[in-house]
Motif scaffolding. Structure first.
Motif, mmCIF file in Angstrom:
data_model
loop_
_atom_site.group_PDB
_atom_site.id
_atom_site.type_symbol
_atom_site.label_atom_id
_atom_site.label_comp_id
_atom_site.label_asym_id
_atom_site.label_seq_id
_atom_site.Cartn_x
_atom_site.Cartn_y
_atom_site.Cartn_z
ATOM 1 N N GLY A 1 0.879 -1.273 0.004
ATOM 2 C CA GLY A 1 -0.181 0.080 0.212
ATOM 3 C C GLY A 1 0.852 1.412 -0.087
ATOM 4 N N ASP A 2 0.215 2.339 -0.054
ATOM 5 C CA ASP A 2 0.836 3.708 -0.079
ATOM 6 C C ASP A 2 1.405 3.970 1.530
ATOM 7 O OD1 ASP A 2 0.246 3.994 -2.617
ATOM 8 O OD2 ASP A 2 -1.557 5.159 -2.144
ATOM 9 N N LYS A 3 0.927 3.463 2.366
ATOM 10 C CA LYS A 3 1.725 3.814 3.815
ATOM 11 C C LYS A 3 2.462 3.074 4.195
ATOM 12 C CE LYS A 3 -0.076 3.588 8.786
ATOM 13 N NZ LYS A 3 -1.218 3.158 9.643
ATOM 14 N N THR A 4 3.643 3.851 4.742
ATOM 15 C CA THR A 4 4.739 3.465 5.393
ATOM 16 C C THR A 4 4.651 2.770 6.606
ATOM 17 O OG1 THR A 4 6.197 4.963 4.028
ATOM 18 C CG2 THR A 4 7.174 3.919 5.953
ATOM 19 N N ARG A 5 5.013 1.415 6.732
ATOM 20 C CA ARG A 5 4.785 0.773 8.038
ATOM 21 C C ARG A 5 5.987 0.643 8.963
ATOM 22 N NH1 ARG A 5 -0.847 -0.436 8.287
ATOM 23 N NH2 ARG A 5 -1.505 -0.822 6.296
ATOM 24 N N GLN A 6 5.962 0.654 10.209
ATOM 25 C CA GLN A 6 7.154 0.428 10.982
ATOM 26 C C GLN A 6 6.992 -0.461 12.119
ATOM 27 O OE1 GLN A 6 8.138 3.696 13.923
ATOM 28 N NE2 GLN A 6 6.097 4.503 13.595
ATOM 29 N N ILE A 7 8.494 -0.995 12.465
ATOM 30 C CA ILE A 7 8.512 -2.026 13.642
ATOM 31 C C ILE A 7 9.479 -1.189 14.590
ATOM 32 C CG2 ILE A 7 9.491 -4.064 14.313
ATOM 33 C CD1 ILE A 7 9.234 -5.055 11.475
ATOM 34 N N ILE A 8 9.031 -1.254 15.727
ATOM 35 C CA ILE A 8 9.654 -0.460 16.948
ATOM 36 C C ILE A 8 10.499 -1.630 17.657
ATOM 37 C CG2 ILE A 8 9.539 0.584 19.269
ATOM 38 C CD1 ILE A 8 8.425 2.321 17.012
ATOM 39 N N PHE A 9 11.559 -1.340 18.041
ATOM 40 C CA PHE A 9 12.532 -2.286 18.656
ATOM 41 C C PHE A 9 13.082 -1.675 20.155
ATOM 42 C CE2 PHE A 9 13.169 -3.314 14.481
ATOM 43 C CZ PHE A 9 13.531 -4.790 14.404
ATOM 44 N N SER A 10 13.124 -2.498 21.004
ATOM 45 C CA SER A 10 13.664 -2.078 22.476
ATOM 46 C C SER A 10 14.517 -3.275 22.627
ATOM 47 C CB SER A 10 12.608 -2.426 23.336
ATOM 48 O OG SER A 10 12.966 -2.142 24.768
ATOM 49 N N VAL A 11 15.885 -2.716 22.794
ATOM 50 C CA VAL A 11 17.166 -3.667 23.355
ATOM 51 C C VAL A 11 17.318 -3.737 24.641
ATOM 52 C CG1 VAL A 11 19.438 -4.286 22.449
ATOM 53 C CG2 VAL A 11 17.992 -3.196 20.993
ATOM 54 N N LYS A 12 17.411 -4.916 25.195
ATOM 55 C CA LYS A 12 17.977 -5.183 26.552
ATOM 56 C C LYS A 12 19.266 -6.145 26.603
ATOM 57 C CE LYS A 12 14.747 -2.566 27.953
ATOM 58 N NZ LYS A 12 14.845 -1.349 28.510
ATOM 59 N N GLY A 13 20.405 -5.415 27.194
ATOM 60 C CA GLY A 13 21.487 -6.207 27.189
ATOM 61 C C GLY A 13 21.401 -7.179 28.579
ATOM 62 N N GLY A 14 20.852 -6.844 29.557
ATOM 63 C CA GLY A 14 20.667 -7.683 30.776
ATOM 64 C C GLY A 14 19.626 -7.189 31.721
ATOM 65 N N ASN A 15 19.359 -7.835 32.805
ATOM 66 C CA ASN A 15 18.459 -7.457 33.526
ATOM 67 C C ASN A 15 16.987 -7.553 33.204
ATOM 68 O OD1 ASN A 15 20.101 -7.348 35.891
ATOM 69 N ND2 ASN A 15 20.833 -5.291 35.202
ATOM 70 N N LEU A 16 16.650 -8.560 32.374
ATOM 71 C CA LEU A 16 15.365 -8.554 31.507
ATOM 72 C C LEU A 16 14.127 -8.640 32.490
ATOM 73 C CD1 LEU A 16 14.156 -8.435 28.772
ATOM 74 C CD2 LEU A 16 14.245 -10.940 28.834
ATOM 75 N N LYS A 17 13.137 -7.827 32.392
ATOM 76 C CA LYS A 17 12.164 -7.917 33.530
ATOM 77 C C LYS A 17 10.535 -7.864 32.642
ATOM 78 C CE LYS A 17 12.969 -3.810 35.202
ATOM 79 N NZ LYS A 17 14.356 -3.593 34.297
ATOM 80 N N ALA A 18 9.744 -8.303 33.320
ATOM 81 C CA ALA A 18 8.222 -8.323 32.604
ATOM 82 C C ALA A 18 8.073 -7.032 32.184
ATOM 83 C CB ALA A 18 7.186 -9.245 33.344
ATOM 84 N N THR A 19 8.474 -5.882 33.047
ATOM 85 C CA THR A 19 7.835 -4.654 32.834
ATOM 86 C C THR A 19 8.453 -4.097 31.513
ATOM 87 O OG1 THR A 19 9.724 -3.905 34.321
ATOM 88 C CG2 THR A 19 7.614 -4.119 35.099
ATOM 89 N N ASP A 20 9.589 -4.572 31.038
ATOM 90 C CA ASP A 20 10.241 -4.361 29.808
ATOM 91 C C ASP A 20 9.039 -4.510 28.705
ATOM 92 O OD1 ASP A 20 12.470 -3.638 31.124
ATOM 93 O OD2 ASP A 20 13.571 -5.401 30.894
ATOM 94 N N LEU A 21 8.542 -5.548 28.734
ATOM 95 C CA LEU A 21 7.364 -6.119 27.819
ATOM 96 C C LEU A 21 6.300 -5.179 27.954
ATOM 97 C CD1 LEU A 21 6.907 -8.073 25.315
ATOM 98 C CD2 LEU A 21 5.729 -9.506 26.870
ATOM 99 N N ARG A 22 5.923 -4.786 28.830
ATOM 100 C CA ARG A 22 4.538 -3.917 29.199
ATOM 101 C C ARG A 22 4.909 -2.517 28.652
ATOM 102 N NH1 ARG A 22 4.562 -6.315 34.730
ATOM 103 N NH2 ARG A 22 3.585 -8.270 34.427
ATOM 104 N N ASP A 23 6.331 -2.256 29.022
ATOM 105 C CA ASP A 23 6.630 -0.911 28.533
ATOM 106 C C ASP A 23 6.684 -0.769 26.883
ATOM 107 O OD1 ASP A 23 6.788 -0.100 31.061
ATOM 108 O OD2 ASP A 23 9.069 -0.208 31.101
ATOM 109 N N LEU A 24 6.911 -1.743 26.154
ATOM 110 C CA LEU A 24 7.127 -1.666 24.895
ATOM 111 C C LEU A 24 5.746 -1.753 24.135
ATOM 112 C CD1 LEU A 24 8.580 -2.190 22.060
ATOM 113 C CD2 LEU A 24 8.514 -4.525 22.426
ATOM 114 N N ARG A 25 4.854 -2.348 24.884
ATOM 115 C CA ARG A 25 3.477 -2.646 24.446
ATOM 116 C C ARG A 25 2.721 -1.148 24.262
ATOM 117 N NH1 ARG A 25 -0.432 -7.547 25.960
ATOM 118 N NH2 ARG A 25 -1.992 -7.333 24.569
#
Length: 334
Positions: A262-286
């Motif tokens: 289509g005409d619309k430009t789509r996008q993917i957002i990335f969040s990178v975590k090198g350590g101390n992965l937490k469930a809140t990281d996923l909720r923040d990304l959402r």
């Protein structure tokens, strides 16, 4: 800007470059065409200075004998005969007309490039070349430099290669190349650039980036931003910002844009975590996905997500494309 040309000896390479003729110049200068459409201009065959040894009568293939100009012909009899045999002579329609040589447009290289280059444009804000790198140069500029100062098969070195304009120019022109940079941001940009421009035709080796989990862990420990740039480079994403201040990225470490027909430009957002992965990281990304109206969000981490995180990611909706359904929230590890 001034470009300085250095050589370590008199055994140097310098290939003169040319600009193409303008349409106006071609129309004015190359007025004639052969039956096959090849355009040509008339060239005088008279010698500018007196040459007694070239004052011979010439009998052409049309059966006419042409008397020499006052100073003689420009070429020897053998050369004149070769030009005639190659259909390079233009016979005058009038009996007293002058014999001319055909100067073909497709054999001309163009206008020689001088010391001041005014035909190359800078990279503007809307240029398709623009990669967001602060010192990026137009690829046409580096193509001219590489073409002028090297030959096919030579090695081109750029020890501060940034986003890889010199590397792309060298690859395009059939040179071998070495690019060096201190940041994984630059290396990731160059790899993406080579993939987009040449696909699998660009063969190269990267020395100095992580190749094992231990290498990646060491990078994450020593410099989280370089780890971030390197991890984004694994998936061809661009850093959202080069500002390393806390909060500058607004929860977005990288972006990847795409089109689905289509005409619309789509996008993917990335969040990178090198350590101390937490469930809140996923909720923040959402939350960031919803705020940015992104199509997909990816949590790219060094550590493996927990089962609870995987369950939560699976509960998110799907993005539907012409190729099928894709989880809107995805979990990847380096």
């Amino acid at each position: 800007d001034v470009i300085l040309f250095y050589a370590r000896s008199k055994e140097l390479t310098f290939n003169k470059q040319h600009e193409p003729y303008t349409a106006e110049y071609i129309a004015e200068r190359f007025k004639f065409s052969d039956p096959d459409g090849r355009r040509w201009a008339e060239q005088n065959l008279a010698n500018p200075s007196m040459r007694p040894n070239l004052t011979y009568p010439f009998t052409a293939s049309n059966g006419v004998t042409y008397q020499p100009p006052t100073n003689g012909w420009k070429y020897t009899l053998e050369r004149m005969q070769a030009l005639d045999d190659a259909n390079r002579l233009h016979f005058p329609s009038k009996a007293n007309g002058r014999l001319r040589m055909k100067n073909y447009l497709d054999e001309r290289e163009g206008v020689p490039v001088q010391d001041v280059w005014t035909d190359l444009t800078s990279i503007g804000g809307t240029s398709g070349e623009r990669l967001g790198y602060p010192t990026q140069k137009p690829v046409a500029l580096l193509e001219r430099i590489v073409a002028a100062s090297s030959n096919e098969g030579d090695v081109v070195l750029d020890p501060f290669c940034g986003c890889g304009t010199t590397v792309e120019a060298a690859q395009k022109l059939g040179r071998k190349w070495i690019g060096i940079d201190v940041t994984h941001l630059a290396i990731g940009l160059i790899k993406t650039r080579l993939r987009d421009a040449f696909g699998d035709l660009a063969r190269y080796r990267v020395i100095g980036e992580p190749t094992t989990a231990e290498d990646a862990a060491a990078l994450a420990e020593s410099d989280k931003y370089q780890f971030q740039y390197w991890a984004l480079g694994l998936v061809g994403a661009r850093p959202a910002t080069q500002d390393q201040k806390k909060g500058a990225d607004k929860g977005i470490d990288g972006r990847l844009y795409f089109h689905d027909g289509g005409d619309k430009t789509r996008q993917i957002i990335f969040s990178v975590k090198g350590g101390n992965l937490k469930a809140t990281d996923l909720r923040d990304l959402r939350g960031v996905i919803d705020r940015e109206k992104a199509d997909i969000g990816v949590l790219l981490s060094f550590e493996k997500p927990t089962k609870l995180m995987r369950t939560e990611a699976a509960s998110a909706s799907f993005y539907t494309s012409p190729w099928g359904k894709h989880p809107r929230l995805q979990l990847l590890t380096v």
